[in-house]
Design a protein around this motif. Structure first.
Motif, PDB file in Angstrom:
ATOM      1  N   ALA A  23       5.633   2.923 -20.119  1.00 42.66           N
ATOM      2  CA  ALA A  23       4.172   2.816 -20.176  1.00 42.66           C
ATOM      3  C   ALA A  23       3.530   2.895 -18.796  1.00 42.66           C
ATOM      4  CB  ALA A  23       3.782   1.506 -20.853  1.00 42.66           C
ATOM      5  N   LEU A  24       4.290   3.206 -17.772  1.00 40.75           N
ATOM      6  CA  LEU A  24       3.757   3.218 -16.407  1.00 40.75           C
ATOM      7  C   LEU A  24       2.604   4.208 -16.261  1.00 40.75           C
ATOM      8  CD1 LEU A  24       4.111   2.331 -13.381  1.00 40.75           C
ATOM      9  CD2 LEU A  24       5.579   4.339 -13.137  1.00 40.75           C
ATOM     10  N   ILE A  25       2.813   5.456 -16.672  1.00 37.33           N
ATOM     11  CA  ILE A  25       1.795   6.489 -16.487  1.00 37.33           C
ATOM     12  C   ILE A  25       0.541   6.152 -17.289  1.00 37.33           C
ATOM     13  CG2 ILE A  25       1.282   8.938 -16.713  1.00 37.33           C
ATOM     14  CD1 ILE A  25       3.377   8.269 -14.596  1.00 37.33           C
ATOM     15  N   ALA A  26       0.721   5.749 -18.539  1.00 41.15           N
ATOM     16  CA  ALA A  26      -0.433   5.440 -19.383  1.00 41.15           C
ATOM     17  C   ALA A  26      -1.223   4.263 -18.822  1.00 41.15           C
ATOM     18  CB  ALA A  26       0.036   5.136 -20.802  1.00 41.15           C
ATOM     19  N   THR A  27      -0.560   3.281 -18.265  1.00 40.80           N
ATOM     20  CA  THR A  27      -1.250   2.118 -17.708  1.00 40.80           C
ATOM     21  C   THR A  27      -2.075   2.502 -16.488  1.00 40.80           C
ATOM     22  OG1 THR A  27       0.486   0.631 -18.513  1.00 40.80           O
ATOM     23  CG2 THR A  27      -0.936  -0.191 -16.753  1.00 40.80           C
ATOM     24  N   PHE A  28      -1.488   3.279 -15.583  1.00 43.70           N
ATOM     25  CA  PHE A  28      -2.199   3.624 -14.351  1.00 43.70           C
ATOM     26  C   PHE A  28      -3.289   4.673 -14.586  1.00 43.70           C
ATOM     27  CE2 PHE A  28       1.123   1.325 -12.189  1.00 43.70           C
ATOM     28  CZ  PHE A  28       0.505   0.873 -11.037  1.00 43.70           C
ATOM     29  N   GLU A  29      -3.223   5.405 -15.666  1.00 45.23           N
ATOM     30  CA  GLU A  29      -4.312   6.343 -15.978  1.00 45.23           C
ATOM     31  C   GLU A  29      -5.624   5.614 -16.219  1.00 45.23           C
ATOM     32  OE1 GLU A  29      -2.909   8.579 -19.265  1.00 45.23           O
ATOM     33  OE2 GLU A  29      -1.986  10.160 -18.027  1.00 45.23           O
ATOM     34  N   ASP A  30      -5.557   4.367 -16.665  1.00 43.54           N
ATOM     35  CA  ASP A  30      -6.757   3.583 -16.942  1.00 43.54           C
ATOM     36  C   ASP A  30      -7.207   2.750 -15.746  1.00 43.54           C
ATOM     37  OD1 ASP A  30      -6.840   4.520 -19.546  1.00 43.54           O
ATOM     38  OD2 ASP A  30      -5.520   2.942 -20.274  1.00 43.54           O
ATOM     39  N   LEU A  31      -6.503   2.864 -14.615  1.00 40.69           N
ATOM     40  CA  LEU A  31      -6.864   2.099 -13.421  1.00 40.69           C
ATOM     41  C   LEU A  31      -7.563   2.998 -12.411  1.00 40.69           C
ATOM     42  CD1 LEU A  31      -3.627  -0.022 -12.832  1.00 40.69           C
ATOM     43  CD2 LEU A  31      -5.790  -0.811 -13.784  1.00 40.69           C
ATOM     44  N   PRO A  32      -8.513   2.444 -11.633  1.00 39.36           N
ATOM     45  CA  PRO A  32      -9.132   3.245 -10.566  1.00 39.36           C
ATOM     46  C   PRO A  32      -8.119   3.555  -9.476  1.00 39.36           C
ATOM     47  CG  PRO A  32      -9.819   0.954 -10.412  1.00 39.36           C
ATOM     48  CD  PRO A  32      -9.061   1.079 -11.695  1.00 39.36           C
ATOM     49  N   ARG A  33      -8.320   4.653  -8.791  1.00 40.68           N
ATOM     50  CA  ARG A  33      -7.393   5.065  -7.738  1.00 40.68           C
ATOM     51  C   ARG A  33      -7.472   4.092  -6.576  1.00 40.68           C
ATOM     52  NH1 ARG A  33      -6.341   6.716 -11.914  1.00 40.68           N
ATOM     53  NH2 ARG A  33      -6.008   8.884 -12.504  1.00 40.68           N
ATOM     54  N   CYS A  34      -6.299   3.615  -6.139  1.00 39.93           N
ATOM     55  CA  CYS A  34      -6.246   2.593  -5.105  1.00 39.93           C
ATOM     56  C   CYS A  34      -4.887   2.654  -4.422  1.00 39.93           C
ATOM     57  CB  CYS A  34      -6.478   1.211  -5.715  1.00 39.93           C
ATOM     58  SG  CYS A  34      -5.248   0.765  -6.974  1.00 39.93           S
ATOM     59  N   ILE A  35      -4.626   1.672  -3.560  1.00 37.84           N
ATOM     60  CA  ILE A  35      -3.329   1.553  -2.893  1.00 37.84           C
ATOM     61  C   ILE A  35      -2.349   0.889  -3.864  1.00 37.84           C
ATOM     62  CG2 ILE A  35      -2.078   0.484  -0.992  1.00 37.84           C
ATOM     63  CD1 ILE A  35      -4.698   0.570   0.610  1.00 37.84           C
ATOM     64  N   VAL A  36      -1.168   1.466  -3.989  1.00 39.56           N
ATOM     65  CA  VAL A  36      -0.135   0.902  -4.848  1.00 39.56           C
ATOM     66  C   VAL A  36       1.098   0.640  -3.997  1.00 39.56           C
ATOM     67  CG1 VAL A  36       1.277   1.198  -6.901  1.00 39.56           C
ATOM     68  CG2 VAL A  36      -1.024   2.173  -6.836  1.00 39.56           C
ATOM     69  N   GLY A  37       1.489  -0.620  -3.891  1.00 38.39           N
ATOM     70  CA  GLY A  37       2.661  -0.980  -3.104  1.00 38.39           C
ATOM     71  C   GLY A  37       3.868  -1.252  -3.992  1.00 38.39           C
ATOM     72  N   MET A  38       5.036  -0.960  -3.452  1.00 39.60           N
ATOM     73  CA  MET A  38       6.294  -1.239  -4.162  1.00 39.60           C
ATOM     74  C   MET A  38       7.398  -1.409  -3.128  1.00 39.60           C
ATOM     75  SD  MET A  38       6.684   2.624  -5.597  1.00 39.60           S
ATOM     76  CE  MET A  38       4.885   2.718  -5.674  1.00 39.60           C
ATOM     77  N   GLU A  39       8.391  -2.219  -3.479  1.00 42.44           N
ATOM     78  CA  GLU A  39       9.516  -2.410  -2.577  1.00 42.44           C
ATOM     79  C   GLU A  39      10.421  -1.183  -2.599  1.00 42.44           C
ATOM     80  OE1 GLU A  39      10.372  -7.215  -2.238  1.00 42.44           O
ATOM     81  OE2 GLU A  39      11.672  -5.945  -3.436  1.00 42.44           O
ATOM     82  N   ALA A  40      11.080  -0.934  -1.468  1.00 45.66           N
ATOM     83  CA  ALA A  40      12.052   0.151  -1.402  1.00 45.66           C
ATOM     84  C   ALA A  40      13.271  -0.236  -2.220  1.00 45.66           C
ATOM     85  CB  ALA A  40      12.448   0.417   0.051  1.00 45.66           C
TER      86      ALA A  40
END
Length: 352
Positions: free
Chosen positions: A42-59
């Protein structure tokens, strides 16, 4: 899926898991406005509904895949080393606290992030990891053969070549000193060894093929001591080195600089930090040791005079690490500048 109303969403931290992701988002005022657990699919579907912003994640595993997918959607992904996220973690460790710490760390303007790897880099890195695993399994098989032989009172010299040439003779001429079952076990390990040799050879040839077509590898192989394995490993890890401002930063990331414990204006240096890629650091140290084995060739290198002078004041092992540090800095400079290394030209050496 319902639309989210997060017009002021500034950053989202993603704690990547095997099956589920945990999301925590902050607005421009630093208030937490998003706290959600989602399935990986559901990652893509969830972020499609969010405004464009900074997204952080661990390496971590799949971080580059997630980063590329979000970048294509218009987000600004930032892959952050885990060591830089830890200071922002509040309370006990859990997935939501980790995601919140990632979201806060992603907003730091001076935070060093991991460069996003292309598919070609990921493929090349996978080749090296497969080869490293095969070499480790081969070493384990050889050590087990030696252990079984010693238990039967049979010793072989330490070198790999000695074991390879002696094993057939031992199995043929000294079979009376071991049981039939033990002989079958050793024969099975020998077959594993031969199979692993073939797999390692095939993987090495594939890596060499890449080094012959990749321009960055061709430039790196003009540096003394660097061949197909090191050149492809460097390109797989750092690409063109855009993530580092200078060669010293790359050498520091590899862990080839002294660990500091300084305070009150007093500089205290200890052992090397050994941070970053252990595999790549080992390759650079091995390259340095190969160069040090041939002092008659030092005068041919632009850093030959430095190496000769350093050899008079440094212990052998410390000199090897110092030379590995210099080779790593040169490698970054060659990749970043796009210039071939000329051992007679001090232009690159002066730049590092």
């Amino acid at each position: 899926m319902a639309k989210y109303d997060f017009d002021d969403l500034m950053s989202v931290g993603v704690d990547i898991g095997k099956d589920v992701f945990h999301l925590v988002g902050f607005d421009r005022d630093g208030q937490r406005v998003l706290r959600k657990k989602i399935k990986r699919l559901a990652l893509i579907a969830t972020f499609e509904d969010l405004p464009r912003c900074i997204v952080g994640m661990e390496a971590c595993m799949s971080a580059h895949y997630v980063s590329l997918a979000l970048r294509q959607m218009g987000f600004e992904p930032r892959i952050i080393p885990a060591i830089y996220v830890k200071p922002f973690n509040k309370g006990q460790k859990n997935d939501y606290n980790d995601a919140e710490a990632i979201a806060e760390a992603a907003l730091r303007p001076n935070l060093k992030t991991v460069s996003e790897k292309s598919q070609e880099q990921l493929d090349l890195q996978a080749l090296h990891r497969v080869r490293s695993r095969l070499v480790s399994r081969r070493t384990a098989a050889m050590n087990q053969i030696r252990a079984f032989l010693i238990e039967q009172g049979i010793t072989v010299r330490r070198s790999v070549a000695a074991l390879r040439t002696s094993l057939e003779t031992i199995l043929d001429n000294r079979s009376g000193e071991m049981s039939l079952r033990m002989r079958k076990l050793i024969l099975g390990l020998q077959q594993d060894w031969v199979w692993l040799d073939k797999r390692i050879e095939m993987t090495t040839y594939e890596i060499k093929d890449v080094s012959e077509t990749e321009e960055g590898c061709q430039r790196l192989m003009t540096i003394p001591g660097i061949g197909p394995l090191i050149s492809t490993a460097v390109v797989a890890v750092i690409g063109k080195g855009e993530a580092y401002d200078r060669g010293r930063d790359f050498a520091a990331w590899l862990g080839l600089v002294p660990r500091q414990n300084s305070t009150g204006g007093r500089t205290i240096l200890g052992r090397i930090t050994k941070r970053g890629s252990k595999y790549l650091r080992t390759l650079f140290v091995q390259a340095a040791q190969v160069i040090m084995m041939r002092p008659q060739n030092w005068h041919k290198f632009s850093f030959g005079r430095w190496l000769e002078e350093a050899g008079t004041r440094m212990q052998h092992s410390k000199l090897g690490v110092a030379l590995a540090n210099k080779l790593a800095r040169i490698a970054w400079s060659v990749l970043n500048s796009g210039i071939y290394f000329d051992v007679k030209d001090n232009e690159i050496a002066a730049a590092i």
